[in-house]
Design a protein around this motif. Structure first.
Motif, PDB file in Angstrom:
ATOM      1  N   THR B 155      24.385  -7.343  85.028  1.00 33.97           N
ATOM      2  CA  THR B 155      23.608  -6.706  83.967  1.00 33.97           C
ATOM      3  C   THR B 155      23.646  -5.212  84.231  1.00 33.97           C
ATOM      4  OG1 THR B 155      21.609  -6.704  85.314  1.00 33.97           O
ATOM      5  CG2 THR B 155      21.937  -8.613  83.881  1.00 33.97           C
ATOM      6  N   GLN B 156      22.996  -4.471  83.391  1.00 35.25           N
ATOM      7  CA  GLN B 156      22.713  -3.081  83.702  1.00 35.25           C
ATOM      8  C   GLN B 156      21.778  -3.083  84.916  1.00 35.25           C
ATOM      9  OE1 GLN B 156      23.755   0.019  83.577  1.00 35.25           O
ATOM     10  NE2 GLN B 156      23.757   0.017  81.346  1.00 35.25           N
ATOM     11  N   VAL B 157      21.902  -2.125  85.797  1.00 32.23           N
ATOM     12  CA  VAL B 157      21.034  -2.157  86.975  1.00 32.23           C
ATOM     13  C   VAL B 157      20.217  -0.875  87.078  1.00 32.23           C
ATOM     14  CG1 VAL B 157      22.738  -3.557  88.198  1.00 32.23           C
ATOM     15  CG2 VAL B 157      22.612  -1.107  88.655  1.00 32.23           C
ATOM     16  N   VAL B 158      19.198  -0.934  87.899  1.00 30.40           N
ATOM     17  CA  VAL B 158      18.381   0.241  88.163  1.00 30.40           C
ATOM     18  C   VAL B 158      18.986   0.958  89.371  1.00 30.40           C
ATOM     19  CG1 VAL B 158      16.066   1.068  88.652  1.00 30.40           C
ATOM     20  CG2 VAL B 158      16.373  -1.026  87.347  1.00 30.40           C
ATOM     21  N   GLU B 180       8.617  -8.725  90.070  1.00 29.25           N
ATOM     22  CA  GLU B 180       9.741  -8.092  89.394  1.00 29.25           C
ATOM     23  C   GLU B 180      10.330  -9.050  88.366  1.00 29.25           C
ATOM     24  OE1 GLU B 180      14.152  -6.666  90.659  1.00 29.25           O
ATOM     25  OE2 GLU B 180      13.464  -8.623  91.282  1.00 29.25           O
ATOM     26  N   GLY B 182      13.217  -8.848  84.769  1.00 27.81           N
ATOM     27  CA  GLY B 182      14.001  -9.883  85.365  1.00 27.81           C
ATOM     28  C   GLY B 182      14.822  -9.372  86.520  1.00 27.81           C
ATOM     29  N   GLY B 186      19.927  -7.780  90.696  1.00 27.89           N
ATOM     30  CA  GLY B 186      19.277  -7.718  92.000  1.00 27.89           C
ATOM     31  C   GLY B 186      19.253  -6.355  92.648  1.00 27.89           C
ATOM     32  N   SER B 187      19.602  -5.327  91.894  1.00 32.47           N
ATOM     33  CA  SER B 187      19.582  -3.998  92.487  1.00 32.47           C
ATOM     34  C   SER B 187      18.147  -3.618  92.880  1.00 32.47           C
ATOM     35  CB  SER B 187      20.134  -2.984  91.490  1.00 32.47           C
ATOM     36  OG  SER B 187      19.906  -1.682  91.948  1.00 32.47           O
ATOM     37  N   TYR B 214      11.767 -12.959  88.882  1.00 34.41           N
ATOM     38  CA  TYR B 214      11.919 -13.959  87.819  1.00 34.41           C
ATOM     39  C   TYR B 214      13.162 -13.646  87.011  1.00 34.41           C
ATOM     40  CZ  TYR B 214       7.072 -14.505  89.149  1.00 34.41           C
ATOM     41  OH  TYR B 214       5.933 -14.679  89.877  1.00 34.41           O
ATOM     42  N   GLU B 215      13.888 -14.712  86.656  1.00 36.87           N
ATOM     43  CA  GLU B 215      15.090 -14.519  85.844  1.00 36.87           C
ATOM     44  C   GLU B 215      15.297 -15.771  85.010  1.00 36.87           C
ATOM     45  OE1 GLU B 215      17.469 -11.922  85.365  1.00 36.87           O
ATOM     46  OE2 GLU B 215      17.949 -13.419  83.818  1.00 36.87           O
ATOM     47  N   PHE B 216      15.465 -15.581  83.700  1.00 35.25           N
ATOM     48  CA  PHE B 216      15.605 -16.786  82.864  1.00 35.25           C
ATOM     49  C   PHE B 216      17.050 -17.143  82.580  1.00 35.25           C
ATOM     50  CE2 PHE B 216      15.301 -15.129  78.177  1.00 35.25           C
ATOM     51  CZ  PHE B 216      16.287 -14.194  78.445  1.00 35.25           C
ATOM     52  N   HIS B 217      17.959 -16.246  82.831  1.00 34.17           N
ATOM     53  CA  HIS B 217      19.376 -16.515  82.598  1.00 34.17           C
ATOM     54  C   HIS B 217      19.893 -17.376  83.751  1.00 34.17           C
ATOM     55  CE1 HIS B 217      23.661 -15.684  82.206  1.00 34.17           C
ATOM     56  NE2 HIS B 217      23.430 -15.226  81.007  1.00 34.17           N
ATOM     57  N   ARG B 220      22.743 -16.061  86.131  1.00 32.20           N
ATOM     58  CA  ARG B 220      22.280 -14.939  86.967  1.00 32.20           C
ATOM     59  C   ARG B 220      21.300 -15.437  88.015  1.00 32.20           C
ATOM     60  NH1 ARG B 220      20.951 -11.458  81.849  1.00 32.20           N
ATOM     61  NH2 ARG B 220      23.073 -11.311  81.082  1.00 32.20           N
ATOM     62  N   ASP B 243      11.324 -18.043  81.940  1.00 35.87           N
ATOM     63  CA  ASP B 243      11.120 -17.062  80.878  1.00 35.87           C
ATOM     64  C   ASP B 243       9.694 -16.566  81.031  1.00 35.87           C
ATOM     65  OD1 ASP B 243      10.472 -15.688  78.622  1.00 35.87           O
ATOM     66  OD2 ASP B 243      10.743 -17.370  77.243  1.00 35.87           O
ATOM     67  N   VAL B 244       9.537 -15.353  81.471  1.00 35.81           N
ATOM     68  CA  VAL B 244       8.183 -14.874  81.788  1.00 35.81           C
ATOM     69  C   VAL B 244       7.356 -14.576  80.537  1.00 35.81           C
ATOM     70  CG1 VAL B 244       8.812 -13.961  84.049  1.00 35.81           C
ATOM     71  CG2 VAL B 244       8.915 -12.472  82.043  1.00 35.81           C
ATOM     72  N   LEU B 265      12.569  -5.611  81.289  1.00 37.20           N
ATOM     73  CA  LEU B 265      12.763  -6.657  80.287  1.00 37.20           C
ATOM     74  C   LEU B 265      12.872  -5.997  78.918  1.00 37.20           C
ATOM     75  CD1 LEU B 265       9.710  -8.821  81.353  1.00 37.20           C
ATOM     76  CD2 LEU B 265      12.076  -9.561  81.614  1.00 37.20           C
TER      77      LEU B 265
HETATM   78  C1  LIG Z   1      18.407  -5.120  82.790  1.00 38.08           C
HETATM   79  S1  LIG Z   1      18.323  -6.632  83.627  1.00 38.08           S
HETATM   80  C2  LIG Z   1      17.438  -6.257  85.089  1.00 38.08           C
HETATM   81  C3  LIG Z   1      18.233  -5.530  86.099  1.00 38.08           C
HETATM   82  C4  LIG Z   1      17.558  -5.406  87.418  1.00 38.08           C
HETATM   83  N1  LIG Z   1      16.324  -4.661  87.292  1.00 38.08           N
HETATM   84  C5  LIG Z   1      18.460  -4.793  88.442  1.00 38.08           C
HETATM   85  O1  LIG Z   1      18.138  -3.711  88.957  1.00 38.08           O
HETATM   86  O2  LIG Z   1      19.501  -5.364  88.742  1.00 38.08           O
HETATM   87  C6  LIG Z   1      17.196  -7.583  82.697  1.00 38.08           C
HETATM   88  C7  LIG Z   1      17.149  -9.031  83.112  1.00 38.08           C
HETATM   89  O3  LIG Z   1      15.988  -9.623  82.596  1.00 38.08           O
HETATM   90  C8  LIG Z   1      16.289 -10.953  82.225  1.00 38.08           C
HETATM   91  N2  LIG Z   1      15.301 -11.364  81.248  1.00 38.08           N
HETATM   92  C9  LIG Z   1      15.200 -10.963  79.957  1.00 38.08           C
HETATM   93  N3  LIG Z   1      14.126 -11.550  79.374  1.00 38.08           N
HETATM   94  C10 LIG Z   1      13.549 -12.343  80.303  1.00 38.08           C
HETATM   95  C11 LIG Z   1      12.429 -13.201  80.297  1.00 38.08           C
HETATM   96  N4  LIG Z   1      11.694 -13.386  79.203  1.00 38.08           N
HETATM   97  N5  LIG Z   1      12.094 -13.852  81.449  1.00 38.08           N
HETATM   98  C12 LIG Z   1      12.847 -13.670  82.557  1.00 38.08           C
HETATM   99  N6  LIG Z   1      13.910 -12.878  82.621  1.00 38.08           N
HETATM  100  C13 LIG Z   1      14.281 -12.220  81.492  1.00 38.08           C
HETATM  101  C14 LIG Z   1      17.689 -10.867  81.707  1.00 38.08           C
HETATM  102  O4  LIG Z   1      18.338 -12.119  81.819  1.00 38.08           O
HETATM  103  C15 LIG Z   1      18.321  -9.820  82.608  1.00 38.08           C
HETATM  104  O5  LIG Z   1      18.976 -10.411  83.671  1.00 38.08           O
END
Ligand SMILES: C[S@@+](CC[C@H](N)C(=O)[O-])C[C@H]1O[C@@H](n2cnc3c(N)ncnc32)[C@H](O)[C@@H]1O
Lengths: 632, 519
Positions: B155-158, B180, B182, B186-187, B214-217, B220, B243-244, B265
């Motif tokens: 995904t895009q990361v921080v 945290e 999603g 994992g960054s 938490y991660e719903f995908h 991933r 799915d949070v 998110l």
């Molecule tokens: C931009 S990424 C996070 C990147 C992460 N902060 C990092 O530094 O690598 C957003 C993530 O949130 C997850 N996501 C989106 N909606 C969600 C939800 N309702 N519950 C859990 N995870 C969700 C997506 O699948 C995605 O992997």
């Protein structure tokens, strides 16, 4: 960090004007907020931080004001009203017209520079436009009989304003806000933790004292230096030295125990050290829930008199005779410092200036210090002790010794002195030897001294892979430092064109004394990088969201980062051979530099076209492949 | 000592405690060049692997590196490329210059600089042995910063400039419990676990920092789960497939008791109601009819009831910010603060300008200052005078052309060029420049604090503990006159005390008093 206000704690008082004050809250005192009123300190003790309090009108027969916690619904009432109004629900182009500098509402935080957004001219304009019918005397009179925490004054002012109908709702809001800042009797109490302390010091005290180091910079420095909890405390065994034992009885160093040790040069009066201690779990005494375990770690016997009470003031830390987990009474040569998770401060004056640590209850100059995690994890020494310890008296003099009988014959105060001096000798010996033994996990600096000179003496002390993060308010010193590790320098070094390196062992090259052309051994750092970062704030209000109009200026602040490399031995020949071949050409050193650059990844910078042409950086590929967060 | 270290090595994370040397079956980062890192799990193999006699081999364009040559060495070590026996394996990489050296003995010939300006063909046999000894890389312990630069992007990361600031602001410190969502790639998880780490759980009774992620995908989630294992972070990062927005943050019905929260998110406001102290209002109102039986169950907050909660949301769009902030206000969050981080990387260069510098593509061949310009102009004028004298009255146009040509032909005397090129690292002026491209926007950061709950009962208890009655001396904002008086008195008292020792004692007494009252 406590979540409630403890007696004796330093706190930030945030006033409606956006001004912050830092005070120490002592029970049974009165806290005055100047024109906003005063209240008994006891009314905020044991209450949570970050609540908004309102100073209530004095009750009949009471000599003090009580407080009220303002619910958030009340704090945000106007914003909610704005949100409900159609104007904001669907912002029209017109709605934006009257939105110059809208101060960041009453909720502006310890972080936000509340009210800074209203410029002088705007204030004047407002005052000119304001046709306030109340005279100043009338207002003063109103204030005296102030009720309802100043709200009545504000209401009265609003209703006595003849121009009020002509105002747009935005300028009206602004007018109200200005008056609110002036008269509302509300305040907030924030904890003095590192982020809040920094904000206060930068915006209201003297930024130069902390070298203008902003939170962004501290964050970068802490992360790139990988400063984190470095492991549970480990102590050296007490050598159990008797009073007639000299230096030979010192506890031997055990470098194999070293773990999570950071070397620090701090010219920010301790702000940097505090930030590091915060990251290492050493700044705040453990919280009450864990109070029982606390004694184990926070042992304090710095300068503690052990034989008698008479020579000593009655100021022992209460109740605790907390000792290291071994031995009932440590000998003079017992080392109170952990071998892990430590901060070693090297200072230019004979004493370190870490005065700001007082806000967290630590005073490095205080004898008989009450328990604090830093006592066993903060070590300090002078540059002289580090570089030429034999020239330092405290280090080189042997410890005092005497026979047990003589000792017993002395007056208690003299005995106390004797023990104190022996303890001091053993500790200085330990700190200096342990520091010189090196193997540090990282180096962190925010100093007014030339970073090149700092690295000259500290690079040999860093373990392989150790981190380096150096902050400077201005870029020039860091640019010079980065230039010491430039591609041409590294190339020249590795290709054997620096005659002084000839015949030197790797060990000798690590302790490179520096030449005018090569102040530092350019192969000792890897991935050197320079960066800067700045937070850009916005206010977020219904229909009026925009970046702040002014931000703090002054020093921008830069960070140099790198990793300590362990150069391989013997590779010099290979590069040399290559060079010889090329030197037949006309542009010898340039060609050699270019060639070696590609062969030597140390010097392979991004901006070399050859590199980019042959192999696009994988990081970039991944970036473009990554789905944008919007798409999710 | 030995057994302890071994057990630590088995469970410890290379991110938190890499030890002094590289270890088998552990993550290491190969530093190929600046910002070009390759993560490897060092594998101890006996015998041949994948056609290599040396076992597992990493092939880079800086040479080949058998894992066996990289295990048990100090971190930061510069490793020289090995001659590997590739057997019948062909080269995997295609080279732009069409190098077909094939299964050479060293595997690195194509890694000789493919300099476009160098006319010699890379196959030149004379160069071969040189190239074999020239490749090298460094090996570094993993840190969140290096991991962020090298991790497999899902995904895009921080990135570091954002997360370093965020973690500082949300008070992620040793011992903190952090939520945290999603997890993404994992960054942020790696950076945050380092921040909150204060030992592995169950070592002793001490409260331990932890990251609840938490991660719903599904995919991933699985990859991340594996990474947590591989990186020795089990017990420190607890990943939940969820799915949070709908499921909230409880784990097995239990509260993580978090005090720091980071939401990356698309719609943070949908997750926010779960992060309340009490069952959120809207929850009851909106789903009134459906959740009647739910209502009967006591609502559990994922937050630590004894701590203030510090939150950050990370959203690229301003519309997301507006909605988030509005939701935060309605949910009782305070100290709302919105900003973005503008980060720039800089590099230093030697700006080389001058007529007399040796030629190099980085040199700007023009006058370095007015004097040099004057010198050259004078020279041209002198020649002009010389040329024009014998050919007085000749065609002016031709002369001009000649002069033009001369202008270009004037070069520095060879000796000067030689002298300055001897120290190319010192030529020119040292300047700093930005990168060719700046990441000018990552996301907006919204910070907020949710104070712990404060009930009437608690207030009564506090009041009983610290009753108000007689008021003592005044602290805080005094008016000018009073402040002056106080300062005067203070100075007096200092003078009277005189000695430094007295002042020290004063400081110490003060501290002692604090500690007394604090206990
Ligand atoms: C931009 S990424 C996070 C990147 C992460 N902060 C990092 O530094 O690598 C957003 C993530 O949130 C997850 N996501 C989106 N909606 C969600 C939800 N309702 N519950 C859990 N995870 C969700 C997506 O699948 C995605 O992997």
């Amino acid at each position: 960090m406590d979540s409630v206000i403890k007696p004796g704690a330093w706190v930030v008082l945030q006033l409606p004007s956006g001004i912050n004050r830092v005070i120490q809250v002592s029970p049974n005192t009165t806290i005055s907020l100047g024109k906003y009123g005063s209240f008994p300190a006891n009314l905020i003790l044991e209450r949570p931080y970050n609540l908004t309090f309102e100073i209530l009108d004095r009750k009949e027969g009471e000599k003090f004001s009580r407080l009220r916690v303002v619910p958030t619904a009340e704090l945000y009432a106007e914003i909610f009203a704005d949100e409900a109004s159609p104007e904001c629900a669907a912002p029209t182009p017109n709605a934006g017209v009257a939105t110059p500098a809208e101060p960041a509402s009453a909720e502006s935080t310890g972080q936000a520079t509340a009210g800074k957004d209203v410029t002088e001219t705007e204030l004047k304009l407002l005052d000119e436009n304001a046709r306030q019918t109340l005279t100043q005397d009338e207002i003063e009179e109103l204030k005296k009989n102030v009720t309802n925490a100043g709200k009545s004054v504000i209401d009265k002012l609003m209703s006595s304003h003849t121009a009020i109908d002509q105002k747009t709702s935005f300028s009206l809001a602004k007018y109200k806000l200005l008056k609110t800042k002036k008269y509302i009797r509300r305040f907030k109490v924030l904890p003095v933790d590192v982020p809040n302390f920094l904000e206060w010091q930068l915006s209201e005290r003297d930024p130069s004292k902390i070298l203008d180091i902003r939170a962004e910079m501290l964050g970068l420095v802490g992360c790139w230096a990988n400063v984190h909890y470095g492991g549970d405390a480990v102590y050296l065994e007490d050598p159990g030295a008797r009073c007639d034992a000299g230096g030979e009885a010192y506890a031997p160093l055990k470098p194999e125990l070293f773990k999570g040790r950071w070397l620090v040069v701090d010219d920010t009066c301790g702000a940097l050290t505090a930030a590091m201690a915060e990251r290492m779990g050493l700044l705040y005494p453990e919280e009450e829930e864990d109070e029982d375990e606390e004694g184990e770690e926070d042992r304090d016997d710095q300068e503690k008199e052990e034989t008698d009470q008479s020579a000593q003031q009655n100021t022992e830390p209460p109740a605790k005779t907390s000792k290291p987990p071994r031995g009932p009474r440590p000998s003079d040569f017992a080392i109170p410092y952990s071998q892990t998770n430590t901060i070693t401060v090297v200072h230019a004056a004979s004493q370190p200036n870490l005065s700001f640590l007082k806000y967290w209850g630590f005073d490095i100059t205080a004898p008989n210090h009450p328990p604090h995690p830093l006592l066993n994890h903060l070590l300090n020494l002078t540059w002289l002790q580090l570089v030429q310890p034999e020239r330092d008296l405290a280090y080189s003099l042997p410890p005092l010794t005497t026979s047990a009988e003589t000792l017993m014959s002395w007056k208690p105060s003299r005995r106390g002195n004797f023990h104190r001096k022996r303890r001091r000798s053993a500790r200085i010996r330990h700190i200096v030897d342990a520091t010189r033994a090196g193997n540090f996990s990282g180096l962190v600096c925010a100093s007014t001294m030339d970073p090149v000179s700092i690295l000259k003496y500290t690079l040999p002390l860093l373990a392989g892979g150790a981190t380096v993060a150096i902050y400077s308010p201005s870029i020039e010193p860091l640019a010079e430092l980065a230039d010491c590790f430039s591609v041409p320098r590294r190339t020249a070094w590795t290709s054997g064109s620096v005659p002084e390196t000839a015949g030197k062992t790797a060990e000798e090259l690590e302790r490179w004394p520096g030449t005018p052309d090569f102040p530092l051994n350019p192969t000792l750092l890897l991935g050197t990088s320079l960066q800067t970062s700045r937070a850009r704030r916005s206010q977020v209000l219904p229909g009026r969201t925009h970046p702040l109009m002014t931000e703090r200026g002054g020093a921008e602040g830069y960070v140099f980062t790198a990793f300590r490399a362990k150069p391989a031995e013997g590779h010099v020949e290979a590069m040399g051979k290559w060079k010889k071949k090329k030197t037949e050409g006309s542009n010898s050193s340039v060609a050699a530099a270019a060639a070696a650059q590609d062969a030597a990844p140390v010097g392979a910078d991004k901006d070399i076209p050859v590199e980019d042409a042959t192999d696009p950086l994988p990081a970039d590929e991944e970036m473009t492949d990554a789905p944008a967060p919007l798409a999710e | 000592m030995a057994p302890t270290t071994r057990s630590l090595a088995q469970r410890g994370s290379p991110f938190l405690d890499p030890g002094p040397v590289t270890k088998a079956n552990s993550l290491a980062l190969l530093h190929l060049s600046r910002d070009n890192l390759e993560p490897v799990y060092l594998a101890q193999t006996a015998g041949e692997h994948d056609g290599y006699a040396e076992g597992v081999v990493v092939n880079t364009r800086y040479g080949s590196y058998p894992h066996s040559s990289m295990i048990g060495i100090p971190w930061g070590t510069q490793i020289r490329a090995s001659k590997v026996d590739t057997g019948s394996r062909g080269r995997k990489r295609k080279r732009p210059n069409g190098d077909d050296a094939g299964p050479s003995s060293d595997g690195t010939p194509a890694d000789t600089p493919a300099e476009t300006e160098t006319p010699e063909p890379p196959q030149n046999p004379a160069k071969q042995p040189v190239a074999t000894t020239s490749g090298f890389i460094h090996i570094l312990p993993p840190t969140p910063e290096l991991w962020t630069l090298s991790l497999p992007h899902r995904t895009q990361v921080v990135y570091t400039p954002d997360y370093s600031y965020i973690l500082h602001r949300i008070r992620a410190r040793p011992g903190t419990v952090l939520i945290e969502a999603g997890a993404g790639s994992g960054s942020f998880s790696h950076a945050s676990v380092r921040a909150v780490y204060n030992g592995y759980p169950d070592r002793d009774g001490k409260h331990k920092g932890k990251v609840f992620s938490y991660e719903f995908h599904e995919d991933r989630y699985r990859k991340m789960k594996k990474e947590i294992q591989d990186h020795g972070l089990e017990g420190l990062v607890q990943l939940t497939h969820r799915d949070v927005y709908n499921g909230g943050f409880l784990v097995d019905g239990e509260s993580p008791k978090a005090s720091s929260i980071f939401l990356d998110l698309p719609s943070p406001w949908e997750a926010l109601p779960h992060l309340s102290r009490q069952r959120p209002q809207s929850d009851k109102a909106e789903n009134g009819s459906e959740t009647t039986e739910e209502d009967e169950k006591p609502w559990v907050s994922p937050l630590d009831p004894k701590k203030n909660a510090y939150l950050c949301t990370f959203s690229p769009c301003i519309e997301q910010v507006t909605r988030t902030v509005s939701a935060l206000r309605r949910l009782g969050w305070v100290d709302i603060d919105m900003l973005e981080i503008a980060h720039r990387k800089l590099h230093t260069v030697r700006d080389r300008v001058g007529l007399n510098l040796p030629y190099d593509r980085s040199v700007n061949v023009s006058a370095k200052d007015v004097d040099e310009a004057l010198g050259r102009l004078t020279e041209i004028e002198d020649r002009l005078r010389e040329n024009s004298r014998p050919r007085a009255g000749a065609d002016a146009m031709d002369d001009d052309d000649d002069i033009e040509a001369d202008d270009n032909n004037i070069t520095a005397p060879a000796s000067t060029a030689e002298a300055s090129s001897a120290r190319p690292w010192k030529d020119g002026r040292l300047v700093t420049r930005g990168e060719p491209e700046i990441k000018s926007h990552t996301s907006y950061l919204v910070f907020a604090i949710l104070p712990r709950e404060w009930t009437g009962e608690q207030e009564a208890a506090a009041l009983a503990k610290y009753p108000v009655g007689e008021t003592g001396h005044i602290v805080g904002a005094l008016d000018k006159a009073a402040r002056k008086k106080e300062r005067r008195e203070h100075l007096e008292s200092l003078k009277n005390q005189g000695s430094r020792k007295a002042r020290r004692n004063e400081g110490f007494e003060r501290l002692a008093k604090i500690s007394e009252t604090a206990v």
